[in-house]
Design an enzyme around this catalytic site. Structure first.
Site, mmCIF file in Angstrom:
data_model
loop_
_atom_site.group_PDB
_atom_site.id
_atom_site.type_symbol
_atom_site.label_atom_id
_atom_site.label_comp_id
_atom_site.label_asym_id
_atom_site.label_seq_id
_atom_site.Cartn_x
_atom_site.Cartn_y
_atom_site.Cartn_z
ATOM 1 N N LYS A 13 0.832 -1.216 0.000
ATOM 2 C CA LYS A 13 0.000 0.000 0.000
ATOM 3 C C LYS A 13 0.865 1.265 0.000
ATOM 4 C CE LYS A 13 -1.931 -0.752 4.036
ATOM 5 N NZ LYS A 13 -1.084 -1.836 4.541
ATOM 6 N N ARG A 164 12.248 -0.186 10.484
ATOM 7 C CA ARG A 164 11.289 0.281 11.493
ATOM 8 C C ARG A 164 11.280 -0.706 12.652
ATOM 9 N NH1 ARG A 164 5.743 1.226 8.280
ATOM 10 N NH2 ARG A 164 5.004 0.152 10.143
ATOM 11 N N ARG A 175 1.545 -8.086 14.241
ATOM 12 C CA ARG A 175 0.810 -7.133 13.389
ATOM 13 C C ARG A 175 -0.078 -7.876 12.396
ATOM 14 N NH1 ARG A 175 5.367 -3.909 10.822
ATOM 15 N NH2 ARG A 175 3.750 -2.689 9.807
HETATM 16 P P1 AMP Z 1 1.640 1.310 9.223
HETATM 17 O O1 AMP Z 1 2.775 2.218 8.938
HETATM 18 O O2 AMP Z 1 0.412 1.634 8.419
HETATM 19 O O3 AMP Z 1 2.025 -0.150 9.132
HETATM 20 O O4 AMP Z 1 1.212 1.571 10.749
HETATM 21 C C1 AMP Z 1 2.140 1.361 11.804
HETATM 22 C C2 AMP Z 1 1.396 1.271 13.117
HETATM 23 O O5 AMP Z 1 0.694 2.495 13.372
HETATM 24 C C3 AMP Z 1 0.333 0.194 13.202
HETATM 25 O O6 AMP Z 1 0.878 -1.085 13.496
HETATM 26 C C4 AMP Z 1 -0.534 0.743 14.343
HETATM 27 O O7 AMP Z 1 0.089 0.560 15.604
HETATM 28 C C5 AMP Z 1 -0.538 2.232 14.061
HETATM 29 N N1 AMP Z 1 -1.641 2.590 13.157
HETATM 30 C C6 AMP Z 1 -1.538 3.119 11.902
HETATM 31 N N2 AMP Z 1 -2.753 3.318 11.365
HETATM 32 C C7 AMP Z 1 -3.660 2.907 12.302
HETATM 33 C C8 AMP Z 1 -5.071 2.830 12.330
HETATM 34 N N3 AMP Z 1 -5.828 3.220 11.280
HETATM 35 N N4 AMP Z 1 -5.659 2.339 13.450
HETATM 36 C C9 AMP Z 1 -4.924 1.957 14.514
HETATM 37 N N5 AMP Z 1 -3.585 1.984 14.539
HETATM 38 C C10 AMP Z 1 -2.939 2.445 13.453
#
Ligand code: AMP
Length: 224
Positions: A13, A164, A175
């Site tokens: 994404k 990360r 996750r």
């Molecule tokens: P990502 O970079 O999209 O993989 O997001 C990293 C982390 O941010 C996730 O594992 C969650 O802890 C938090 N996070 C991001 N977007 C959301 C969301 N829409 N709802 C809840 N937690 C989020």
């Protein structure tokens, strides 16, 4: 054009959002990037989000919804955006419907990136992210480059890539589990809607990008 990307971590994404941003200037709204920026800037939201993110859990809905509500009100979002990583729970999806309805707006397309779990784990463990602008590359790609890409957040300076903390293998498994429990129902929430498209996210990124572009050209064009 208002687009939503849904899919597990590592499904592409962020990469596809980056490509749409680079080619068409589309506004990329990644809640994960917003939280990482908040953590770097030591804001209240960042302090609240950090412990959840480090564990691989979702940040509470109320925090995420507040963040997106504020961001959607900014002028650069009025002509369109790509939502990447939001909504991730059914209450967030319901809140997004309300946020869009109150702005007399709606989504034009929802892309669901379907990828097998073993591919996700492999991709995430080799993923490297610029700590400043969020640009994503894989470790092999990076090793083959003569020079580092330019950082979008710090003009004239090179990206600083790192793994990360939540891309470490022990957090990745958590996750993916959280995604299966809480975000699979969101895919169902959108699947019967007009504009829902399932994509095989395990295909090479240029093929995925072509499919997205042709779908968007069939609707209103990537940037309209
Ligand atoms: P990502 O970079 O999209 O993989 O997001 C990293 C982390 O941010 C996730 O594992 C969650 O802890 C938090 N996070 C991001 N977007 C959301 C969301 N829409 N709802 C809840 N937690 C989020």
């Amino acid at each position: 054009m208002k687009i939503l990307f849904i899919g597990p971590p590592g499904s592409g994404k962020g990469t596809q959002s980056q490509l749409l941003h680079d080619q068409f200037g589309a506004v990329h709204l990644s809640t994960g990037d917003m939280f990482r920026a908040a953590i770097m800037n030591k804001t209240q939201v960042g302090l609240e989000a950090q412990a959840y993110m480090d564990r691989g859990d979702y940040v509470p809905d109320s925090v995420v919804i507040g963040l997106i509500d504020e961001r959607l009100s900014q002028p650069d979002c009025q002509n369109g955006f790509i939502l990447d990583g939001f909504p991730r729970t059914v209450p967030q999806a319901e809140a997004l419907d309300e946020l869009l309805a109150k702005r007399n707006s709606k989504l034009d397309a929802v892309f669901y990136f379907n990828v097998a779990q073993d591919v996700l784990v492999e991709r995430l463990s080799s993923r490297r992210t610029c700590r400043h602008c969020g640009k994503i590359m894989n470790a092999q790609q990076l090793a083959s480059l003569a020079e580092q890409p330019t950082c979008e957040a710090r003009p004239g300076q090179a990206c600083e890539f790192e793994q990360r903390p939540d891309d470490r293998e022990e957090v990745v498994q958590k996750r993916i589990q959280v995604y299966q429990d809480q975000t699979t129902p969101v895919v169902k929430y959108y699947s019967s809607r007009e504009g829902f498209v399932e994509i095989d996210g395990s295909l090479p990124q240029d093929q995925v990008f072509s499919m997205i572009q042709s779908t968007l050209h069939g609707t209103k064009g990537p940037t309209s």
